[in-house]
Design an enzyme around this catalytic site. Structure first.
Site: not given
Ligand code: UDP
Length: 315
Positions: A140, A144, A116
Site C-alpha cells: 500500500y 502511494k 500517505s
C-alpha cells in the site's frame, strides 16, 4: 465557480471533501467505482459517475470542463495489500497513470493527491518531515510512493498530501458522513464499537513508548479537507510539493481509549493483545511545511474527533 473532479468521492475522506467543496460553491464531479465507497455518502449537489480508474474512456468524459482533480480513489487497506500486492499496484498505480494520461489529453494540469504516511515506512525521524527517507514497508505504502514519483515525472502543478491518522466526521447538509469501512481496521471506530463480548484488542503493550502502546498522530477529517482546499489555491505551475498532514503531536492507544471513555461516559472493554505485524512504535508528523506552504493549522482536538465520530455513527 470552478469544477473539480473528486476521484474516490464516495469514500470516507472523499465524501467529506465533496460536501465541503460543495458548501464552498465548487461544482463537484465524483468519480468512484463504489467498490468500497457508498453512493449515499455522495453529496446531493455533486454529480456521481460510477466508474473505475482502469476505464480511460470514463475518465476522459468525467474530466470534461474540470479545472483540477483531487485524487482520493484507490485501495487503502495495508493488510490486504500484503496479501494482494498486484491488485494494489494495478488499481492504485496503473489507475493513477490512466488518470494522469487522461488529464494530459484534456489539458488539465492541476492535481491534489491523497498520499500517505505509509510512504515513509519504519520511521527514522520523530517527528517525520517531508525530507525523511521514504522507504515503505508494505505494498500500500509502495503504491502511494510510486504515484508520488509519477506525479513528479508528469511535471504538472501538484501537491501530494501525506496523511497520518485521519479521524472524526463532518455533518454535511445531507447528514453526518461517517467512517464506514468493511472490514473496519481503524482504532477510533473500533474503540467506539467495543463490547464486553468483543473487546478492543490493544495491539502491543510492550512498545518503547511512555505507556507501552503505539503512538499515532490523529487529525480531524474536516481539518484535513481544509488543507486540500488550501492546496488547490497553492498549486504552482509545474511544481510538485509533498506535504505532511497530521496534528504535529501524538497520542498513545491507551490515551485514545481514555479520551473515548471520557466522551462516552463509560468504560471501553479492552484486551491486551500481541503486536500487529508491520506497526511502528511511533508515527508523528512535522506539520511545519503545511503551515508555511498552505497556511494551514489544524484546530480540532482528539476529543472533538472522537465525539464527532460518535455522533456520525449513531444517526
Ligand atoms: N490499534 C489497536 N487495536 C485495534 C486497531 C488499532 O491497538 O483494534 C492500534 C494500532 O496498532 C496503531 C493504532 O491503533 O498503533 C492506530 O491504528 P490504525 O489501524 O487506526 O491506523 P494506522 O496507524 O495503522 O494507520
Amino acid at each position: 465557480m470552478s469544477r473539480i473532479l473528486v476521484t474516490g468521492g464516495a469514500g470516507y475522506i472523499g465524501s467529506t471533501a465533496t460536501a465541503i467543496l460543495a458548501d464552498r460553491g465548487y461544482e463537484v464531479v465524483v468519480f468512484d467505482d463504489l467498490s468500497t465507497g457508498h453512493a449515499d455518502s455522495v453529496d446531493s449537489r455533486a454529480t456521481l459517475i460510477q466508474a473505475s480508474l482502469l476505464d480511460p474512456e470514463a475518465l476522459a468524459s468525467a474530466l470534461v470542463g474540470c479545472e483540477a482533480v483531487i485524487h482520493f480513489a484507490g485501495k487503502s487497506l495495508v493488510g490486504e495489500s500484503v496479501e494482494k500486492p498486484e491488485l494494489y499496484h494495478h488499481v492504485n498505480v496503473d489507475g493513477t497513470q490512466n488518470l494522469l494520461d487522461a488529464m494530459a489529453t484534456a489539458g488539465i494540469d492541476k492535481i491534489v493527491f491523497s498520499s500517505s504516511a505509509a510512504t515513509y515506512g519504519q520511521p527514522v525521524d520523530d517527528p517525520i518531515t517531508e525530507e525523511s527517507i521514504a522507504s515503505p514497508t508494505n505494498p500500500y505504502g509502495a503504491s502511494k510512493l510510486a504515484i508520488d514519483k509519477m506525479i513528479t515525472a508528469a511535471g504538472i502543478s501538484a501537491i501530494s498530501l501525506r496523511y497520518f491518522n485521519v479521524a472524526g466526521a463532518y455533518e454535511s447538509t445531507n447528514g453526518w458522513l461517517p467512517e464506514r469501512h468493511n472490514p473496519e481496521t481503524h482504532l477510533i471506530p473500533l474503540v467506539l464499537r467495543a463490547t464486553a463480548a468483543n473487546p478492543l484488542k490493544i495491539f502491543g503493550t510492550d512498545w518503547d513508548t511512555k505507556d507501552g502502546t503505539c503512538i499515532r498522530d490523529y487529525v480531524h477529517v474536516v481539518d484535513l479537507i481544509e488543507a486540500h482546499i488550501l492546496a488547490l489555491g497553492a498549486l504552482k505551475p509545474t511544481v510538485h510539493e509533498i506535504v505532511n498532514l497530521g496534528s504535529g503531536g501524538g497520542y498513545s492507544v491507551r490515551e485514545v481509549i481514555a479520551a473515548s471513555e471520557q466522551v462516552l461516559g463509560r468504560t471501553v472493554p479492552t484486551v491486551e493483545s500481541p503486536r500487529r505485524a508491520g506497526d511502528p512504535a511511533t508515527l508523528v508528523a512535522s506539520i511545519k511545511k503545511a503551515k508555511s506552504l498552505l497556511g494551514w493549522t489544524p484546530t480540532r482536538d482528539l476529543v472533538t474527533m472522537i465525539s464527532d465520530a460518535v455522533k456520525s455513527q449513531v444517526q
